[in-house]
Design a protein around this motif. Sequence first.
Motif, short mmCIF file in Angstrom:
data_model
loop_
_atom_site.label_atom_id
_atom_site.label_comp_id
_atom_site.label_asym_id
_atom_site.label_seq_id
_atom_site.Cartn_x
_atom_site.Cartn_y
_atom_site.Cartn_z
N ALA A 186 -20.91 6.21 10.50
CA ALA A 186 -20.54 4.72 11.29
C ALA A 186 -21.77 3.85 11.12
CB ALA A 186 -20.73 5.42 12.60
N GLY A 187 -22.72 4.27 10.61
CA GLY A 187 -23.92 3.20 10.59
C GLY A 187 -23.68 2.21 9.40
N TRP A 188 -22.98 2.84 8.31
CA TRP A 188 -22.46 2.23 7.10
C TRP A 188 -21.46 1.27 7.51
CZ3 TRP A 188 -17.86 2.23 4.22
CH2 TRP A 188 -18.07 1.58 2.92
N LEU A 189 -20.53 1.66 8.32
CA LEU A 189 -19.36 0.87 8.77
C LEU A 189 -19.84 -0.35 9.33
CD1 LEU A 189 -16.68 3.49 9.68
CD2 LEU A 189 -16.38 1.93 7.78
N LEU A 190 -20.93 -0.17 10.32
CA LEU A 190 -21.29 -1.20 11.06
C LEU A 190 -21.97 -2.11 10.21
CD1 LEU A 190 -23.13 0.47 14.19
CD2 LEU A 190 -21.18 -0.90 14.31
N TYR A 191 -22.61 -1.66 9.09
CA TYR A 191 -23.37 -2.69 8.06
C TYR A 191 -22.36 -3.61 7.41
CZ TYR A 191 -25.81 -3.95 3.94
OH TYR A 191 -26.52 -4.47 3.10
N LYS A 192 -21.18 -2.76 7.03
CA LYS A 192 -20.21 -3.41 6.20
C LYS A 192 -19.33 -4.32 7.09
CE LYS A 192 -21.13 -1.99 2.24
NZ LYS A 192 -21.54 -3.02 1.04
N GLY A 193 -19.41 -4.36 8.38
CA GLY A 193 -18.72 -5.34 9.54
C GLY A 193 -17.52 -4.59 9.72
N ALA A 194 -17.43 -3.36 10.03
CA ALA A 194 -16.26 -2.65 10.90
C ALA A 194 -16.88 -1.90 11.94
CB ALA A 194 -15.68 -1.70 9.94
N PRO A 195 -17.21 -2.83 13.05
CA PRO A 195 -17.86 -2.13 14.18
C PRO A 195 -16.96 -1.09 15.05
CG PRO A 195 -17.50 -4.41 14.37
CD PRO A 195 -17.04 -4.13 13.09
N ARG A 196 -15.27 -1.73 15.46
CA ARG A 196 -14.63 -1.07 16.17
C ARG A 196 -14.41 0.31 15.30
NH1 ARG A 196 -13.52 -6.01 15.36
NH2 ARG A 196 -13.39 -7.48 17.52
N LEU A 197 -14.05 0.73 14.05
CA LEU A 197 -14.14 1.78 13.25
C LEU A 197 -15.04 2.57 13.56
CD1 LEU A 197 -11.64 2.86 11.52
CD2 LEU A 197 -12.81 2.16 9.71
N ALA A 198 -16.34 2.12 13.55
CA ALA A 198 -17.52 2.88 13.80
C ALA A 198 -17.41 3.56 15.34
CB ALA A 198 -18.89 1.99 13.57
N VAL A 199 -17.20 2.57 16.13
CA VAL A 199 -17.13 3.04 17.62
C VAL A 199 -15.97 4.30 17.59
CG1 VAL A 199 -16.39 2.12 19.77
CG2 VAL A 199 -17.89 1.03 18.42
N TRP A 200 -15.11 4.10 16.99
CA TRP A 200 -13.84 5.15 16.92
C TRP A 200 -14.40 6.39 16.62
CZ3 TRP A 200 -11.82 7.89 12.93
CH2 TRP A 200 -10.95 8.82 13.07
N ALA A 201 -15.14 6.44 15.46
CA ALA A 201 -15.73 7.59 14.61
C ALA A 201 -16.70 8.30 15.96
CB ALA A 201 -16.28 7.41 13.48
N VAL A 202 -17.50 7.57 16.21
CA VAL A 202 -18.65 7.90 16.98
C VAL A 202 -18.23 8.40 18.46
CG1 VAL A 202 -20.69 7.51 18.36
CG2 VAL A 202 -20.60 6.83 15.95
N THR A 203 -17.06 7.80 19.07
CA THR A 203 -16.54 8.29 20.21
C THR A 203 -15.90 9.45 20.03
OG1 THR A 203 -16.25 5.98 20.94
CG2 THR A 203 -14.91 7.51 22.01
N THR A 204 -15.17 9.59 18.95
CA THR A 204 -14.29 10.77 18.70
C THR A 204 -14.99 12.19 18.59
OG1 THR A 204 -12.61 9.53 17.55
CG2 THR A 204 -12.47 11.90 17.10
N VAL A 205 -16.28 11.94 17.93
CA VAL A 205 -17.16 13.23 17.68
C VAL A 205 -17.69 13.31 18.97
CG1 VAL A 205 -19.07 14.07 16.61
CG2 VAL A 205 -17.30 12.93 15.20
#
Length: 248
Positions: A90-109
């Motif tokens: 998720a941190g890598w996704l935030l860095y790459k400009g995909a914050p909503r995908l990172a939110v989905w991953a962390v929220t799910t877990v």
Amino acid sequence: MRRQWVKAHVDRDRGLGLRLTVASLAVALIMIPFSLLLVVAKMPVNGLDAGVAEDLHEYALAHPAVTRVLIVWTDLFGPWPWRVAVIAYAGWLLYKGAPRLAVWAVTTVTVGGLLGLALKIITARARPHLPDPVALAPGDSFPSGHAVSVTLGAGVIVLLILPRLPRWGRRVAWAVAWFLVLSVGYTRIALGVHWVSDVVAGIVLGAAVVAATAAGFETWRREQGRRPASPLAEGVDPESVKVTHDQS
């Protein structure tokens, strides 16, 4: 103009958050009565649970080398390694400009883990009590936290990487994920720290949470005017490949 742009993005993010929350609550409403029914009226699984536990415990005592391998495997793919892996991704996704995908991953877990903990407290089922135990684990038994975590972690990571894989690679990814889920679940039963029904319930709960939040994310995508996608085949956000590639 800038204020309108910010407002539009905030509204979209709120919509995504609402979708994920509603999906998670739906899973909770389904799983809590299911779990209570399984534990309170569990007569059909008592014989299976006890028989498998006794047979595998005898095998574990007779084969200490195999037991040591199972202990290493269950620790290697336990809850915390999966949490760290998802948070790092998720941190890598935030860095790459995909914050909503990172939110989905962390929220799910996070939601899946909290639901599993809540069900443990609600059911308060005792772990197996076996003579000369080969492993010990704290807390209540139902559902298996390891089974929940490996299902959540493997499911989330596969759905994140699917857009980057060819068709054959997607099949391999799902096969590896299910192997990890089933093998970790087996270790919990073989080591005598969980009943069969604990592991089955953990896998069901984890899969239900991943499926629910993926469906919520897909509904949000379509509301934003994006093309319909099949999360199981294409991942939760097929466009993420282009986003992260453009940020490289």
